[in-house]
Structure formats: C-alpha cells, structure tokens
Write a protein that holds these residues in place. Sequence first.
Motif, PDB file in Angstrom:
ATOM      1  N   LEU A   1       0.838  -1.200   0.000  1.00  0.00           N
ATOM      2  CA  LEU A   1       0.000   0.000   0.000  1.00  0.00           C
ATOM      3  C   LEU A   1       0.875   1.251   0.000  1.00  0.00           C
ATOM      4  O   LEU A   1       0.567   2.239  -0.695  1.00  0.00           O
ATOM      5  N   LEU A   2       1.959   1.220   0.744  1.00  0.00           N
ATOM      6  CA  LEU A   2       2.881   2.353   0.787  1.00  0.00           C
ATOM      7  C   LEU A   2       3.536   2.566  -0.569  1.00  0.00           C
ATOM      8  O   LEU A   2       3.727   3.709  -1.011  1.00  0.00           O
ATOM      9  N   GLU A   3       3.879   1.484  -1.257  1.00  0.00           N
ATOM     10  CA  GLU A   3       4.443   1.605  -2.604  1.00  0.00           C
ATOM     11  C   GLU A   3       3.442   2.266  -3.551  1.00  0.00           C
ATOM     12  O   GLU A   3       3.821   3.110  -4.379  1.00  0.00           O
ATOM     13  N   LEU A   4       2.187   1.887  -3.447  1.00  0.00           N
ATOM     14  CA  LEU A   4       1.167   2.472  -4.312  1.00  0.00           C
ATOM     15  C   LEU A   4       0.978   3.954  -4.031  1.00  0.00           C
ATOM     16  O   LEU A   4       0.761   4.750  -4.946  1.00  0.00           O
ATOM     17  N   LEU A   5       1.044   4.335  -2.781  1.00  0.00           N
ATOM     18  CA  LEU A   5       0.846   5.737  -2.413  1.00  0.00           C
ATOM     19  C   LEU A   5       2.021   6.620  -2.825  1.00  0.00           C
ATOM     20  O   LEU A   5       1.838   7.775  -3.212  1.00  0.00           O
ATOM     21  N   THR A   6       3.226   6.083  -2.721  1.00  0.00           N
ATOM     22  CA  THR A   6       4.416   6.896  -2.977  1.00  0.00           C
ATOM     23  C   THR A   6       4.979   6.734  -4.375  1.00  0.00           C
ATOM     24  O   THR A   6       5.736   7.598  -4.846  1.00  0.00           O
ATOM     25  N   GLY A   7       4.660   5.625  -5.048  1.00  0.00           N
ATOM     26  CA  GLY A   7       5.267   5.348  -6.343  1.00  0.00           C
ATOM     27  C   GLY A   7       6.716   4.906  -6.235  1.00  0.00           C
ATOM     28  O   GLY A   7       7.440   4.901  -7.227  1.00  0.00           O
ATOM     29  N   LYS A   8       7.141   4.507  -5.028  1.00  0.00           N
ATOM     30  CA  LYS A   8       8.524   4.088  -4.804  1.00  0.00           C
ATOM     31  C   LYS A   8       8.584   2.603  -4.468  1.00  0.00           C
ATOM     32  O   LYS A   8       7.629   2.040  -3.934  1.00  0.00           O
ATOM     33  N   LYS A   9       9.736   1.986  -4.747  1.00  0.00           N
ATOM     34  CA  LYS A   9       9.954   0.586  -4.413  1.00  0.00           C
ATOM     35  C   LYS A   9      10.226   0.443  -2.919  1.00  0.00           C
ATOM     36  O   LYS A   9      10.707   1.366  -2.269  1.00  0.00           O
ATOM     37  N   SER A  10       9.951  -0.744  -2.403  1.00  0.00           N
ATOM     38  CA  SER A  10      10.132  -0.984  -0.968  1.00  0.00           C
ATOM     39  C   SER A  10      11.589  -0.832  -0.544  1.00  0.00           C
ATOM     40  O   SER A  10      11.882  -0.357   0.556  1.00  0.00           O
ATOM     41  N   VAL A  11      12.508  -1.227  -1.407  1.00  0.00           N
ATOM     42  CA  VAL A  11      13.937  -1.067  -1.148  1.00  0.00           C
ATOM     43  C   VAL A  11      14.583  -0.582  -2.438  1.00  0.00           C
ATOM     44  O   VAL A  11      14.363  -1.155  -3.504  1.00  0.00           O
ATOM     45  N   ASP A  12      15.355   0.480  -2.346  1.00  0.00           N
ATOM     46  CA  ASP A  12      16.022   1.030  -3.528  1.00  0.00           C
ATOM     47  C   ASP A  12      17.375   1.594  -3.106  1.00  0.00           C
ATOM     48  O   ASP A  12      17.462   2.633  -2.463  1.00  0.00           O
ATOM     49  N   LYS A  13      18.442   0.883  -3.463  1.00  0.00           N
ATOM     50  CA  LYS A  13      19.794   1.275  -3.062  1.00  0.00           C
ATOM     51  C   LYS A  13      20.286   2.512  -3.799  1.00  0.00           C
ATOM     52  O   LYS A  13      21.322   3.085  -3.439  1.00  0.00           O
ATOM     53  N   THR A  14      19.555   2.948  -4.822  1.00  0.00           N
ATOM     54  CA  THR A  14      19.966   4.153  -5.553  1.00  0.00           C
ATOM     55  C   THR A  14      19.494   5.424  -4.853  1.00  0.00           C
ATOM     56  O   THR A  14      19.938   6.513  -5.206  1.00  0.00           O
ATOM     57  N   ARG A  15      18.597   5.295  -3.885  1.00  0.00           N
ATOM     58  CA  ARG A  15      18.127   6.462  -3.154  1.00  0.00           C
ATOM     59  C   ARG A  15      19.122   6.842  -2.067  1.00  0.00           C
ATOM     60  O   ARG A  15      19.969   6.029  -1.670  1.00  0.00           O
ATOM     61  N   PRO A  16      19.053   8.079  -1.540  1.00  0.00           N
ATOM     62  CA  PRO A  16      19.911   8.459  -0.412  1.00  0.00           C
ATOM     63  C   PRO A  16      19.786   7.462   0.729  1.00  0.00           C
ATOM     64  O   PRO A  16      18.732   6.825   0.895  1.00  0.00           O
ATOM     65  N   SER A  17      20.821   7.316   1.531  1.00  0.00           N
ATOM     66  CA  SER A  17      20.884   6.259   2.540  1.00  0.00           C
ATOM     67  C   SER A  17      19.667   6.239   3.462  1.00  0.00           C
ATOM     68  O   SER A  17      19.164   5.166   3.812  1.00  0.00           O
TER      69      SER A  17
END
Length: 241
Positions: free
Chosen positions: A92-108
């Motif tokens: 549900l959080l992924e759907l709301l934000t459009g982000k993956k649950s884990v993404d190593k390319t994002r800031p730490s």
Amino acid sequence: MRIALGAAKGLAFLHNAERPVIYRDFKTSNILLDSDYTAKLSDFGLAKAGPQGDETHVSTRVMGTYGYAAPEYVMTGHLTARSDVYSFGVVLLELLTGKKSVDKTRPSKEQSLVDWARPKLNDKRKLLQIIDPRLESEYSVRGAQKACSLAYYCLSQNPKARPLMSDVVETLEPLQSGSSSCANEVSLASSLIGVGRPLVIGNHRAIQMHHKFVQTVGAGAGCRSANPSCSPGPPTACRVR
C-alpha cells in the motif's frame, strides 16, 4: 484503490478460511492485474497453514522477500496472519508513494521505504510530502489521509497493533469512488488467484495504474478503534473498520 482492495480481499479470504492460510510472500510482483485492473494473487509456493486452536504462531524457516517481510518474522521465524498484514502495508505504501520498498539508488536514509515514510504517515503536515508528486495533487486529500493512516497501522512494529485483513477490507471499500458498485466488482474468489500481468512499481505502466489508484480515493471511511483519532500512541491494537 481498486487494486489494493482486490489484493486485500484475497488475503482476507485466506486468513478467514476454515484452516487459515498465511500467504508469506505478499509483494507487488505477486499481484496480477487483468485489463480492468482487477487484482488477483499468484504464486502460492511459500503459503503456510496458519495457527489453530490455542496456537499463537507457526514456527518456520524464514522465507520471503526482503523489504516486505514483517520484522518479527525475520527475527524469530514466528509466522502469523499479521505478518501478511505488514507486507500488505508495504505494498500500500508503494502504491501511495510510487517508490519501491527497497532502492539502493536512493539516499541512505530513504533506501528503506518503510523506515523513511512510516514516521510521516500519521502526520498531516508531512504525509502529503510522500504522495507520488507525479499525481500533481489530483486526488482527495482526505482520502489520501485515510489510506496513509491505514498503511501506518499495517506497518506497526508490534503485530498486535496491526488490523486484521478483514478490517483492512472494510476500510478500503468506502474509499472507492462509487463504493456501492465497486464493492461487488471484485469477488473473494476472483481476488484469490488468476492470470495477468504483475503489478510493478517504478515503470510507466505502474505510474498509470498508480494515478488511477489515488485519483479514485474517496472521503467516506475512517479508522475506528480504541484510539479513534488513530494518532501515534502506545502499541495497542487498532482494528480499522
């Protein structure tokens, strides 16, 4: 919200069976969509019979997908239906934000979506900061607040503070546009299994589906519990109805 509701109905069907079944690997890629965005669960390879009678949990080897598995299951191997509820909260959080649950390319500090977003979910001043900006504010703010509050409780560290999947379904149904008709569109059986294309966050199709998801959020449901305002507090159970 139709995607979230269909998936929630599938999990609720499993949990409420005569012999409860725990899905154990609920994630976006295991949700299949047909041409009408009807959600169906797939890949039951890790499903496990749930506890019965006086049992509080099932002890099992830890399996699943990093970023979706409930923290208590990862730490102890104790599996309950509330473990699936946590995984649903991640989706549900992924759907709301459009982000993956884990993404190593994002800031730490943002690589774990739950760690980054959950503190903002129950703060009306901050929660709109995490909604996918590509939606360009084309959604109901009140509806988004309700969905974020639901995700907040699904992602509780204390499994007893998470709602039941049947409560999740009751919360999501009024958040549909035209809820009276949508509630009948996705049956329990059709939500359980089928063929189609997986829901994947991050590509163009997912963005289109996510736009459809949030734009249809309504303003008709609340989180009714012992803590009616659903504000942060002690880890008491919040049954979202």
